[in-house]
Scaffold this motif. Sequence first.
Motif, short mmCIF file in Angstrom:
data_model
loop_
_atom_site.label_atom_id
_atom_site.label_comp_id
_atom_site.label_asym_id
_atom_site.label_seq_id
_atom_site.Cartn_x
_atom_site.Cartn_y
_atom_site.Cartn_z
N VAL A 198 46.76 -13.49 -41.52
CA VAL A 198 46.19 -14.14 -40.83
C VAL A 198 46.77 -13.90 -39.31
N VAL A 199 45.72 -13.79 -38.44
CA VAL A 199 46.34 -13.34 -36.91
C VAL A 199 45.56 -14.29 -36.04
N VAL A 200 46.00 -15.07 -35.40
CA VAL A 200 45.69 -16.15 -34.59
C VAL A 200 45.88 -16.05 -32.87
N ARG A 201 44.81 -16.08 -32.23
CA ARG A 201 44.94 -16.03 -30.61
C ARG A 201 45.01 -17.52 -30.51
N TYR A 202 46.06 -18.06 -29.92
CA TYR A 202 46.33 -19.43 -29.40
C TYR A 202 45.95 -20.04 -28.08
N GLN A 203 45.86 -19.09 -27.19
CA GLN A 203 45.55 -19.72 -25.88
C GLN A 203 44.71 -18.68 -25.06
N GLY A 204 44.39 -19.17 -23.90
CA GLY A 204 43.71 -18.29 -22.97
C GLY A 204 42.48 -17.89 -23.24
N GLY A 205 41.87 -17.10 -22.81
CA GLY A 205 40.24 -16.64 -22.85
C GLY A 205 39.83 -15.28 -22.72
N HIS A 206 38.91 -14.83 -21.99
CA HIS A 206 38.71 -13.34 -21.93
C HIS A 206 39.21 -13.20 -20.52
N ASN A 207 40.18 -13.73 -20.07
CA ASN A 207 41.17 -13.14 -19.02
C ASN A 207 42.10 -12.22 -19.65
N ALA A 208 42.16 -12.27 -20.87
CA ALA A 208 43.07 -11.16 -21.66
C ALA A 208 42.40 -9.78 -21.90
N GLY A 209 43.00 -8.93 -21.87
CA GLY A 209 42.52 -7.41 -22.19
C GLY A 209 43.57 -6.79 -23.00
N HIS A 210 43.22 -7.01 -24.26
CA HIS A 210 44.42 -6.45 -25.18
C HIS A 210 43.67 -5.01 -25.70
N THR A 211 44.59 -3.96 -25.49
CA THR A 211 44.09 -2.43 -25.73
C THR A 211 44.98 -2.02 -27.05
N LEU A 212 43.84 -1.66 -27.99
CA LEU A 212 44.59 -0.88 -29.31
C LEU A 212 44.04 0.62 -29.42
N VAL A 213 44.86 1.51 -29.63
CA VAL A 213 44.56 2.95 -29.74
C VAL A 213 44.77 3.32 -31.17
N VAL A 214 43.55 3.48 -31.87
CA VAL A 214 43.88 3.97 -33.30
C VAL A 214 43.28 5.16 -33.64
N GLU A 215 43.90 6.18 -34.14
CA GLU A 215 43.33 7.33 -34.38
C GLU A 215 42.38 7.67 -33.39
N GLY A 216 42.93 7.73 -32.01
CA GLY A 216 42.27 8.44 -31.02
C GLY A 216 41.23 7.37 -30.34
N GLU A 217 40.73 6.58 -31.15
CA GLU A 217 39.72 5.62 -30.66
C GLU A 217 40.35 4.18 -29.89
N THR A 218 39.71 3.96 -28.76
CA THR A 218 40.43 2.84 -28.01
C THR A 218 39.42 1.58 -28.38
N PHE A 219 40.19 0.64 -28.55
CA PHE A 219 39.56 -0.80 -28.52
C PHE A 219 39.99 -1.61 -27.46
N ALA A 220 39.25 -2.29 -26.82
CA ALA A 220 39.71 -3.13 -25.70
C ALA A 220 39.06 -4.67 -25.93
N LEU A 221 40.07 -5.52 -26.51
CA LEU A 221 39.82 -6.79 -27.05
C LEU A 221 39.86 -7.93 -25.68
N GLN A 222 39.36 -9.03 -25.85
CA GLN A 222 39.36 -10.02 -24.96
C GLN A 222 39.55 -11.35 -25.61
#
Length: 425
Positions: free
Chosen positions: A29-53
């Motif tokens: 289980v992975v839980v976000r516990y605070q904040g909102g879409h002020n966050a910008g979390h970037t994942l780069v997997v096999e050359g593809e970028t995912f920008a999560l808020q």
Amino acid sequence: MSGTVVVGTQWGDEGKGKITDLLARDADVVVRYQGGHNAGHTLVVEGETFALQLVPSGVLYPHVTPVIGNGVVVDPRVLIAELDMLTAKGVDCSRLVVSGNAHLIMPYHQQLDALHERHLGKAKLGTTKRGIGPAYADKAMRTGLRVQDLLDPPIFREKLEMALEHTNQVLTRVFNRLPVEVDAVIDEYLGTCAPRLAPHIGDSVDVVHAALEADREVLFEGAQATFLDLDQGTYPFVTSSNPVAGGACTGAGVGPRHIDRVIGIAKAYVTRVGSGPFPTELFDEVGDHLVDVGHEYGTNTGRRRRTGWFDAVMLRHAVRVNSLTEVAITKLDVLDALPRLRVCVAYEHEGRRYEHVPYHQSVMHHATPVYADLEGWQCDLTGVTDPADLPAAAAAYLDFLEDQIGVPVRLVGVGPGRAQILHRT
Ligand code: GDP
Ligand code: IMO
Ligand code: MG
């Protein structure tokens, strides 16, 4: 049962998303516990970028249940757009659980955020204008609407009308704006958003505890960071929630005994977006170099990030207020070309030396950093896969940071990719 918190130790954008994605391989289980879409979390997997808020960074693994905890503030329109984006990239989001107790960001929160910033003029905080502060303010005022209200139209209308009685006075009389129409909000939130999000709305506390009771691994993903924390940060230049590890308890509904590992994420240098004190800030070509090489522009708002040398005084504070068990240093590769490196080991102000962050705002604003100078390594680290292959100067830099911080540096980022990480023992 085992709970791990991933927490930012500086002013955000340390690479929490990347480290969460890495650790989520072994989590349930992975839980976000605070904040909102002020966050910008970037994942780069096999050359593809995912920008999560809003969606937790474990979402890419089919075995992970991603959870948006009760401490998060959710703009349903943004969440839907993010789910659409992920689905279009082939990511299955069906397992996402959104806490019914999380608060909703309403359209007027976003409007009020921008109006407050304009009202502050030169003293503005430099918020992300996502409505975060006003949404948490309504939560504290007990006039907020919650995600569960999307499932109950008469209650939603009643609460909205009550909230707008006050908010429309503020909009029209204080800010000279038009009032918000109840029906327009109802159309959008109940008509469009509610049917789409209904399958995801649930009891996040139960999901988390069921996993803990079954001896599964739960990862708590912080957004923002220690020095943006409403209580522990550089107030008032902070966000409106508690990103520190303790926020995982209130924002996900667990007690401190459920957390046995707290990983502080720190860049090998420091960045900040928005206003506020920044003792090691650089205004020279080294600062520009860090912006260029580190691509230091917000994932979310595109703003240029302010840059500075690594600040061990801040990290010592982060160790204390989060009970860090270890640290991950990210973006070490961004320092590759620099011949000399500096690390702030203490502050000085009016003849006094501070080894720990001074509580007084004026001291923090005027503190002069005391630096230790270290050798750069001047070679490319992005291909290194084993810490034993690091050049001596890079290993010495990490040893020096570890010594200054007082907890082990277990992970080291040498590039944005999922694989570009070194595990130190
Ligand atoms: P977060 O908000 O803490 O998740 O961090 P962001 O995603 O906003 O910003 C971190 C940025 O640095 C992203 O663009 C990441 O892809 C990138 N990044 C993360 N770790 C590393 C690293 O070790 N080296 C480099 N060069 N980039 C990294
Ligand atoms: P992640 O999770 C960096 C900053 C804003 C502003 C202050 C208050 O990607 O690390 P807010 O909109 O929260 O009221 O703004 O906090 N800020 C961040 N800076 N990374 C973030 O998130 C941030 N979230 C908010 O720039 O200075
Ligand atoms: Mg970020």
